[in-house]
Design an enzyme around this catalytic site. Structure first.
Site, PDB file in Angstrom:
ATOM      1  CB  CYS A  77      22.616 -23.752  -7.467  1.00  0.00           C
ATOM      2  SG  CYS A  77      22.631 -24.566  -5.758  1.00  0.00           S
TER       3      CYS A  77
ATOM      4  CB  CYS B 197      19.673 -28.819  -5.216  1.00  0.00           C
ATOM      5  SG  CYS B 197      20.445 -27.181  -4.582  1.00  0.00           S
TER       6      CYS B 197
ATOM      7  CB  CYS C 111      18.630 -23.506  -5.765  1.00  0.00           C
ATOM      8  SG  CYS C 111      18.913 -24.634  -7.194  1.00  0.00           S
TER       9      CYS C 111
ATOM     10  CB  CYS D 122      20.389 -10.095   0.470  1.00  0.00           C
ATOM     11  SG  CYS D 122      21.913  -9.806   1.531  1.00  0.00           S
TER      12      CYS D 122
END
Length: 150
Positions: A60, A112, A109, A134
């Site tokens: 991330c 976070c 994510c 995607c």
């Protein structure tokens, strides 16, 4: 798909990594902030990782949590990096997204709660899961596999 459309967004577990909006704006450039924190989408076929084939790990961009591995990346020709499975089943959260006048499943994510993209299924790709995560390139960082880790 593991997204439970009956769960309201408020039932998501609290993110482990949290910053204030001002701290996010200081950490991310305006385009990254728009995608990761405001759920924007980068234009197709412009992302850094759309066609990347280098072995490694995708993390991330906002918090460095491991999200995907190159072994699960595939060529979908959709304009964004595509993966058929996250690196770890707990790496992402799937949540209903009824924006844009359609039902989709948003991928965020788990660490976070930054917006990564959407997951689709039943499109006929020859992958083990029949899913296409995607993901916006701008939401990711790629760490190439080092030669001593082979």
């Amino acid at each position: 798909m593991s997204a439970d459309s009956s769960l309201p967004n408020s039932s998501l577990p609290a993110p482990r990594f949290q910053l204030t909006p001002q701290e996010w704006r200081a950490k991310l450039d305006p385009e990254e902030y728009a995608v990761l924190r405001e759920a924007a989408t980068e234009r197709p076929f412009v992302g850094e990782y759309t066609d990347t084939k280098t072995p490694g790990v995708y993390t991330c961009k906002a918090c460095d949590a491991e999200l995907f591995r190159s072994t699960e990346k595939f060529d979908s020709h959709c304009g964004w990096p595509s993966f058929f499975d996250p690196a770890n089943s707990d790496a992402v959260i799937l949540k209903p997204d009824d924006s844009m006048g359609m039902r989709r499943v948003e991928v965020v994510c788990a660490n976070c709660h930054s917006h990564l993209g959407h997951v689709f299924e039943g499109e006929g790709y020859a992958t083990p899961t029949d899913q296409r995560y995607c993901i916006n390139s701008i939401a990711l960082k790629h760490a190439p596999e080092s030669s001593d880790s082979k």
